[in-house]
Design a protein around this motif. Structure first.
Motif, mmCIF file in Angstrom:
data_model
loop_
_atom_site.group_PDB
_atom_site.id
_atom_site.type_symbol
_atom_site.label_atom_id
_atom_site.label_comp_id
_atom_site.label_asym_id
_atom_site.label_seq_id
_atom_site.Cartn_x
_atom_site.Cartn_y
_atom_site.Cartn_z
ATOM 1 N N GLU A 128 -13.076 -1.948 -9.670
ATOM 2 C CA GLU A 128 -12.041 -1.907 -10.708
ATOM 3 C C GLU A 128 -10.675 -2.287 -10.159
ATOM 4 O OE1 GLU A 128 -12.169 1.672 -13.011
ATOM 5 O OE2 GLU A 128 -14.338 1.541 -13.257
ATOM 6 N N SER A 129 -10.589 -2.515 -8.852
ATOM 7 C CA SER A 129 -9.351 -2.968 -8.218
ATOM 8 C C SER A 129 -9.729 -4.002 -7.156
ATOM 9 C CB SER A 129 -8.601 -1.792 -7.605
ATOM 10 O OG SER A 129 -9.371 -1.201 -6.595
ATOM 11 N N PRO A 130 -8.768 -4.767 -6.675
ATOM 12 C CA PRO A 130 -9.105 -5.814 -5.711
ATOM 13 C C PRO A 130 -9.715 -5.301 -4.405
ATOM 14 C CG PRO A 130 -6.956 -6.225 -6.681
ATOM 15 C CD PRO A 130 -7.374 -4.852 -7.119
ATOM 16 N N VAL A 131 -9.266 -4.128 -3.933
ATOM 17 C CA VAL A 131 -9.747 -3.565 -2.674
ATOM 18 C C VAL A 131 -9.935 -2.069 -2.851
ATOM 19 C CG1 VAL A 131 -9.200 -3.167 -0.221
ATOM 20 C CG2 VAL A 131 -8.483 -5.308 -1.322
ATOM 21 N N VAL A 132 -11.004 -1.547 -2.283
ATOM 22 C CA VAL A 132 -11.218 -0.100 -2.219
ATOM 23 C C VAL A 132 -11.514 0.232 -0.774
ATOM 24 C CG1 VAL A 132 -12.661 1.853 -2.933
ATOM 25 C CG2 VAL A 132 -12.057 0.074 -4.594
ATOM 26 N N VAL A 133 -10.763 1.163 -0.205
ATOM 27 C CA VAL A 133 -10.982 1.571 1.174
ATOM 28 C C VAL A 133 -11.535 2.995 1.167
ATOM 29 C CG1 VAL A 133 -8.586 2.316 1.513
ATOM 30 C CG2 VAL A 133 -9.984 1.753 3.488
ATOM 31 N N LEU A 142 -6.894 -0.021 -3.962
ATOM 32 C CA LEU A 142 -5.673 -0.705 -3.551
ATOM 33 C C LEU A 142 -5.433 -1.958 -4.378
ATOM 34 C CD1 LEU A 142 -6.311 -0.483 0.303
ATOM 35 C CD2 LEU A 142 -4.902 1.052 -1.085
ATOM 36 N N ASP A 143 -4.174 -2.388 -4.405
ATOM 37 C CA ASP A 143 -3.798 -3.576 -5.159
ATOM 38 C C ASP A 143 -4.142 -4.874 -4.430
ATOM 39 O OD1 ASP A 143 -2.743 -1.961 -7.192
ATOM 40 O OD2 ASP A 143 -0.819 -1.811 -6.143
ATOM 41 N N GLY A 144 -4.353 -4.804 -3.126
ATOM 42 C CA GLY A 144 -4.680 -5.984 -2.343
ATOM 43 C C GLY A 144 -4.534 -5.688 -0.869
#
Length: 189
Positions: A128-133, A142-144
């Motif tokens: 659901e977002s560009p990056v997940v950590v 995260l947004d990127g």
């Protein structure tokens, strides 16, 4: 049994109990925490080795039962089975999952530069977002790759001491990028 041996066994039993208590107290005191906007915390996740697919509550997962094989650390260009990646989290590793449709080549390269020594990076469908950590029991969307929360997350949760096997196994000796898909297929994942 002679008295000296019985006494020694008693002393060892008391020492073992004392060490266990110290480790439990230390674990609570050393749990890393960070003030990261959007940080999600999870608890009471299983960590058994299984031979079947696991239905995780989180996507990507942040812990739970997983297969006995883990991934060698590094950057993967194809998605990997969750059950392999979760084993890395159990070792205290970091997982950077990214949406390949949301990041361009330069952003993927920038994200790859931020993978810690004990980390893995994989594309992941359906984010659901560009990056997940993720780390064991911790996750933030995260947004990127330039989101400043990434550095804070990695600095806080790399070698995560709350992971059940943190530091016990390195990222070597696992499944590499060339074999990840075939191992997952062999395991029925």
């Amino acid at each position: 049994m002679n008295r000296a041996l019985v006494g020694l066994i008693g002393v060892l039993a008391v020492a073992i109990v004392a060490v266990a208590v110290v480790l439990l107290v230390r674990d609570d005191e050393e749990r890393p925490e960070a003030d990261i906007v959007g940080l999600q915390r999870f608890s009471d996740l299983g960590n058994a080795h299984v031979e079947t697919a696991v239905d995780y509550e989180q996507s990507p997962p942040v812990g739970g039962d997983h297969v006995g094989a883990w991934l060698d650390c590094g950057v993967y260009t194809d998605p990997v089975a969750d059950e392999l990646a979760v084993h890395n989290l159990e070792h205290g590793g970091i997982w950077l999952a990214y949406d390949a449709t949301a990041l361009d080549e330069s952003q993927v390269a920038a994200l790859a530069e931020q993978v810690p020594d004990n980390g893995i990076m994989t594309p992941y469908d359906g984010l659901e977002s560009p990056v997940v950590v993720s780390s064991w029991e911790r996750q933030v969307a995260l947004d990127g790759p330039d989101d400043p929360r990434l550095v804070t997350f990695v600095d806080t949760y790399e070698n995560n001491p709350i992971a059940p096997e943190s530091g016990l196994v390195t990222c070597t000796g696992g499944v590499g990028a060339a074999d990840a898909a075939s191992v997952a297929e062999q395991l029925g994942l």
